[in-house]
Design a protein around this motif. Structure first.
Motif, PDB file in Angstrom:
ATOM      1  N   ILE A 136       0.854  -1.185   0.000  1.00  0.00           N
ATOM      2  CA  ILE A 136       0.000   0.000   0.000  1.00  0.00           C
ATOM      3  C   ILE A 136       0.892   1.238   0.000  1.00  0.00           C
ATOM      4  N   TYR A 137       0.854   1.977  -1.100  1.00  0.00           N
ATOM      5  CA  TYR A 137       1.558   3.251  -1.236  1.00  0.00           C
ATOM      6  C   TYR A 137       0.523   4.368  -1.365  1.00  0.00           C
ATOM      7  N   ALA A 138       1.009   5.606  -1.482  1.00  0.00           N
ATOM      8  CA  ALA A 138       0.168   6.742  -1.853  1.00  0.00           C
ATOM      9  C   ALA A 138       0.960   7.623  -2.808  1.00  0.00           C
ATOM     10  N   GLU A 139       0.245   8.400  -3.606  1.00  0.00           N
ATOM     11  CA  GLU A 139       0.922   9.380  -4.450  1.00  0.00           C
ATOM     12  C   GLU A 139       1.476  10.471  -3.540  1.00  0.00           C
TER      13      GLU A 139
ATOM     14  N   ASP B 172      -4.340   5.403 -18.497  1.00  0.00           N
ATOM     15  CA  ASP B 172      -3.264   4.543 -18.028  1.00  0.00           C
ATOM     16  C   ASP B 172      -2.000   5.351 -17.747  1.00  0.00           C
ATOM     17  N   SER B 173      -1.726   6.354 -18.577  1.00  0.00           N
ATOM     18  CA  SER B 173      -0.525   7.172 -18.362  1.00  0.00           C
ATOM     19  C   SER B 173      -0.642   7.991 -17.082  1.00  0.00           C
ATOM     20  N   ASP B 174      -1.852   8.479 -16.762  1.00  0.00           N
ATOM     21  CA  ASP B 174      -2.059   9.185 -15.491  1.00  0.00           C
ATOM     22  C   ASP B 174      -1.760   8.260 -14.318  1.00  0.00           C
ATOM     23  N   MET B 175      -2.188   7.024 -14.450  1.00  0.00           N
ATOM     24  CA  MET B 175      -1.966   6.045 -13.390  1.00  0.00           C
ATOM     25  C   MET B 175      -0.472   5.776 -13.211  1.00  0.00           C
ATOM     26  N   THR B 176       0.241   5.653 -14.318  1.00  0.00           N
ATOM     27  CA  THR B 176       1.684   5.432 -14.263  1.00  0.00           C
ATOM     28  C   THR B 176       2.393   6.613 -13.613  1.00  0.00           C
ATOM     29  N   ASN B 177       1.964   7.836 -13.938  1.00  0.00           N
ATOM     30  CA  ASN B 177       2.571   9.026 -13.336  1.00  0.00           C
ATOM     31  C   ASN B 177       2.374   9.035 -11.824  1.00  0.00           C
ATOM     32  N   ALA B 178       1.178   8.656 -11.374  1.00  0.00           N
ATOM     33  CA  ALA B 178       0.912   8.596  -9.933  1.00  0.00           C
ATOM     34  C   ALA B 178       1.801   7.555  -9.267  1.00  0.00           C
ATOM     35  N   GLN B 179       1.975   6.419  -9.925  1.00  0.00           N
ATOM     36  CA  GLN B 179       2.826   5.361  -9.380  1.00  0.00           C
ATOM     37  C   GLN B 179       4.283   5.809  -9.294  1.00  0.00           C
ATOM     38  N   ASP B 180       4.735   6.544 -10.300  1.00  0.00           N
ATOM     39  CA  ASP B 180       6.119   7.023 -10.301  1.00  0.00           C
ATOM     40  C   ASP B 180       6.365   8.035  -9.186  1.00  0.00           C
ATOM     41  N   SER B 181       5.293   8.665  -8.697  1.00  0.00           N
ATOM     42  CA  SER B 181       5.406   9.659  -7.617  1.00  0.00           C
ATOM     43  C   SER B 181       5.009   9.068  -6.268  1.00  0.00           C
ATOM     44  N   ARG B 182       5.102   7.767  -6.128  1.00  0.00           N
ATOM     45  CA  ARG B 182       4.634   7.108  -4.908  1.00  0.00           C
ATOM     46  C   ARG B 182       5.531   7.429  -3.709  1.00  0.00           C
ATOM     47  N   THR B 183       4.971   7.225  -2.540  1.00  0.00           N
ATOM     48  CA  THR B 183       5.672   7.470  -1.288  1.00  0.00           C
ATOM     49  C   THR B 183       6.845   6.512  -1.102  1.00  0.00           C
ATOM     50  N   THR B 184       7.781   6.930  -0.256  1.00  0.00           N
ATOM     51  CA  THR B 184       8.857   6.027   0.162  1.00  0.00           C
ATOM     52  C   THR B 184       8.304   4.961   1.101  1.00  0.00           C
TER      53      THR B 184
ATOM     54  N   LEU C  80      -2.383   3.719  -3.733  1.00  0.00           N
ATOM     55  CA  LEU C  80      -1.960   2.828  -4.809  1.00  0.00           C
ATOM     56  C   LEU C  80      -1.636   1.452  -4.239  1.00  0.00           C
ATOM     57  N   LEU C  81      -2.253   0.422  -4.778  1.00  0.00           N
ATOM     58  CA  LEU C  81      -1.938  -0.948  -4.386  1.00  0.00           C
ATOM     59  C   LEU C  81      -1.042  -1.538  -5.468  1.00  0.00           C
ATOM     60  N   MET C  82       0.182  -1.910  -5.079  1.00  0.00           N
ATOM     61  CA  MET C  82       1.206  -2.317  -6.043  1.00  0.00           C
ATOM     62  C   MET C  82       1.971  -3.538  -5.534  1.00  0.00           C
ATOM     63  N   ASP C  83       2.900  -4.015  -6.362  1.00  0.00           N
ATOM     64  CA  ASP C  83       3.831  -5.082  -5.993  1.00  0.00           C
ATOM     65  C   ASP C  83       3.153  -6.304  -5.379  1.00  0.00           C
ATOM     66  N   PRO C  84       2.351  -7.024  -6.144  1.00  0.00           N
ATOM     67  CA  PRO C  84       1.740  -8.241  -5.600  1.00  0.00           C
ATOM     68  C   PRO C  84       2.795  -9.304  -5.308  1.00  0.00           C
ATOM     69  N   THR C  85       2.371 -10.359  -4.650  1.00  0.00           N
ATOM     70  CA  THR C  85       3.292 -11.410  -4.214  1.00  0.00           C
ATOM     71  C   THR C  85       4.169 -11.914  -5.350  1.00  0.00           C
ATOM     72  N   GLU C  86       3.557 -12.264  -6.463  1.00  0.00           N
ATOM     73  CA  GLU C  86       4.301 -12.726  -7.631  1.00  0.00           C
ATOM     74  C   GLU C  86       4.025 -11.784  -8.796  1.00  0.00           C
ATOM     75  N   PRO C  87       5.055 -11.386  -9.558  1.00  0.00           N
ATOM     76  CA  PRO C  87       4.824 -10.518 -10.693  1.00  0.00           C
ATOM     77  C   PRO C  87       3.980 -11.178 -11.770  1.00  0.00           C
ATOM     78  N   ASP C  88       3.946 -12.515 -11.787  1.00  0.00           N
ATOM     79  CA  ASP C  88       3.123 -13.215 -12.775  1.00  0.00           C
ATOM     80  C   ASP C  88       1.926 -13.874 -12.094  1.00  0.00           C
ATOM     81  N   MET C  89       1.327 -13.144 -11.155  1.00  0.00           N
ATOM     82  CA  MET C  89       0.217 -13.660 -10.365  1.00  0.00           C
ATOM     83  C   MET C  89      -0.910 -14.160 -11.280  1.00  0.00           C
TER      84      MET C  89
END
Length: 211
Positions: A88-91, A102-114, A159-168
């Motif tokens: 669980i991250y946040a912009e 989709d590009s807006d979503m990618t931009n938010a992900q690139d600006s995610r919290t530490t 933002l919910l990211m990085d699931p357990t397996e990248p090929d879930m």
């Protein structure tokens, strides 16, 4: 202490990205349901498998102490896999803009919290009650301390990211009800318990002068 509850208010304020194996491309959608851990056949970028929730007017002063923070959600279908997780991250900006592509979503992900929290997805067959995510206090604390927070509109995108397996696998996806369903009544909520500065049960001293 104060408990602030903010619910997703519009269809555009929640969405997800899913791999379309027929088109061999990513499918961005803002329709029910949201997905956690969609199948990823593109190489495993942690941004690829995700969903987001945008909450408006999260008016917490930057000087507040965050005691707890969580999402409340309703399942769209039973979930039976106990070993899956996501982060669980946040912009990481003072006021998140609407996500319309989709590009807006990618931009938010690139600006995610530490800071992030690992959410071990809970098994459940209950599709009618709100359930709790993992706590992500540190993530919210980071957001309210970004430059300009006290002067902004205080919109937060989770933002919910990085699931357990990248090929879930598709069968492991957790389906969460979106705003589109039930005119928003089942939409995801952000629940934050906080204490304002100077409000922690203080007993100010005073002097009594006797003439």
């Amino acid at each position: 202490m104060t408990v602030l509850t903010v619910q997703v208010e519009a269809n555009q304020d929640d969405g997800s990205r899913e791999w379309d194996s027929m088109m061999f491309d990513w499918d961005f959608t803002q329709t029910n349901p949201n997905l956690i851990g969609a199948a990823d056949e593109s190489g495993g970028d942690p941004r690829d498998v995700t969903c987001y929730f945008r909450f408006l007017g999260v008016d917490i002063p930057s000087t507040a102490t965050i005691n707890s923070a969580k999402l409340q959600y309703k399942l769209n279908a039973s979930y039976s896999y106990s070993s899956k997780s996501c982060r669980i991250y946040a912009e990481d900006i003072a006021s998140s803009e609407a996500i319309n592509s989709d590009s807006d979503m990618t931009n938010a992900q690139d600006s995610r919290t530490t800071n992030y929290a690992t959410w071990n997805l809970s098994t459940s067959s209950d599709t009618t009650s709100f359930q709790d995510s993992a706590d992500f206090t540190d993530t919210i604390d980071e957001i309210i301390n970004v430059s300009g927070w006290d002067d902004g509109e205080n919109n937060i995108t989770i933002l919910l990211m990085d699931p357990t397996e990248p090929d879930m696998m598709d069968s492991w996806i957790m389906y969460i009800k979106a705003h589109e369903l039930s005119s928003g009544a089942d939409a995801v909520k952000l629940v934050i318990d906080y204490t304002e500065a100077g409000a922690a049960g203080s007993n100010p001293a005073f002097l009594l002068f006797v003439d």
